[in-house]
Enzyme design. Structure first.
Site, PDB file in Angstrom:
ATOM      1  CG  ASP A  19     -36.532  57.427  28.041  1.00 16.69           C
ATOM      2  OD1 ASP A  19     -36.416  57.475  26.797  1.00 16.69           O
ATOM      3  OD2 ASP A  19     -37.005  58.368  28.703  1.00 16.69           O
ATOM      4  CB  SER A  42     -40.823  52.043   9.046  1.00 18.68           C
ATOM      5  OG  SER A  42     -40.926  53.234   8.297  1.00 18.68           O
ATOM      6  CE1 TYR A  47     -44.576  57.799  13.893  1.00 20.43           C
ATOM      7  CE2 TYR A  47     -45.684  58.004  11.768  1.00 20.43           C
ATOM      8  CZ  TYR A  47     -45.260  57.224  12.826  1.00 20.43           C
ATOM      9  OH  TYR A  47     -45.502  55.874  12.837  1.00 20.43           O
ATOM     10  CE  LYS A  77     -42.035  55.560  13.015  1.00 19.94           C
ATOM     11  NZ  LYS A  77     -41.404  54.511  13.871  1.00 19.94           N
TER      12      LYS A  77
END
Length: 275
Positions: free
Chosen positions: A55, A133, A147, A151
């Site tokens: 993880d 990415s 998100y 990125k």
């Protein structure tokens, strides 16, 4: 034959990449949170596939698993930082816990995988790093703010990293896929919807995805093949856009930003101290 280390291989691009590499005779050190996800590939390819349970929000585990993979497999030519997911909601809708988990997975986890691999890549005289990415690392869409945060952060990190490690024969490539037909969409995490955003662009995008009208034209097999082929390019391409939507949306975003910057040229120059 190359040896690859790939995180997040239970599904999506990571799983397709792993399967394709094994089929062409390469070795893969694949990490997953649930090792049974790779049982079929392990049965088919045996020792060609090394599986580690990981993880990426667990930094000590990252160091242990990456060190173990290099120790047991020897030289690893390519490290693919693929593990991650998307939190899909308007800015105000997310919980503090969701925000933290998004950042811990996509930013901190990605950074720590790279940090764990770098001493080994330096010691062996070089290698490649592919950082997953997104087109959303250079452009934006409503409902993907957290998100995009991750990125865009990794874009800046890897852009800097590439300059630091190029003299060490380590190449870095940011892989920027557009919308592809993988399990990515079903794996998105959502939050309780607020009515206030229903009649906004956030609501429009939410409905488009729910109704299946959001265009998804990326070819997974072609994109995976492009990722494989890019590791043989010298020097390593810093960015690899995959999909027509990635090209169009990123280009439009870059052009708009350049135009906005040029419009402020006089103001920017006037803000300097006189010689």
């Amino acid at each position: 034959m190359k040896t690859w280390l790939i995180t997040g291989t239970s599904s999506g691009l990571g799983h397709r990449l792993t399967a394709k590499l094994l089929a062409q005779g390469d070795r893969v050190a694949a990490t997953v949170r649930k090792p049974e996800a790779l049982d079929q590939l392990k049965k088919q390819y045996g020792d060609q596939l090394w599986v580690g349970t990981l993880d990426v929000t667990d930094t000590p585990a990252i160091k242990q698993v990456v060190n173990q993979a290099f120790t047991e497999l020897g030289k690893i030519d390519v490290v693919v930082n693929n593990a991650g997911y998307a939190l899909f909601c308007a800015v105000e809708e997310a919980s503090d816990e969701q925000i933290r988990h998004q950042i811990d997975t996509n930013i901190i986890g990605s950074i720590q995988v790279i940090r764990a691999a770098l001493p080994h890549l330096r010691a062996q005289g070089g290698g490649r790093i592919l950082q997953l990415s997104s087109a959303g690392g250079q452009t934006t869409y409503p409902n993907f703010s957290y998100y995009h945060t991750t990125k865009w952060a990794m874009e800046g990190f890897c852009d800097t990293l590439a300059q630091e490690v190029a003299p060490l024969n380590i190449g870095v490539t940011l892989v920027e896929p557009g919308a592809h037909g993988t399990s990515f969409g079903t794996g998105m995490v959502t939050a309780p919807v607020m009515d206030a955003y229903d009649a906004t662009p956030a609501g429009d995008v939410r409905r488009a995805i729910a109704q299946g009208t959001f265009p998804i034209k990326g070819d997974v097999e072609r994109s995976v093949q492009a990722m494989i082929e890019c590791v043989d390019q010298k020097p390593a391409p810093l960015r690899l856009a995959l999909g027509g939507d990635a090209y169009r949306d990123v280009r439009a975003s870059l052009v708009a930003r350049l135009e906005a910057l040029d419009a402020q040229k006089d103001l920017a120059l006037a803000s300097e101290m006189a010689d």
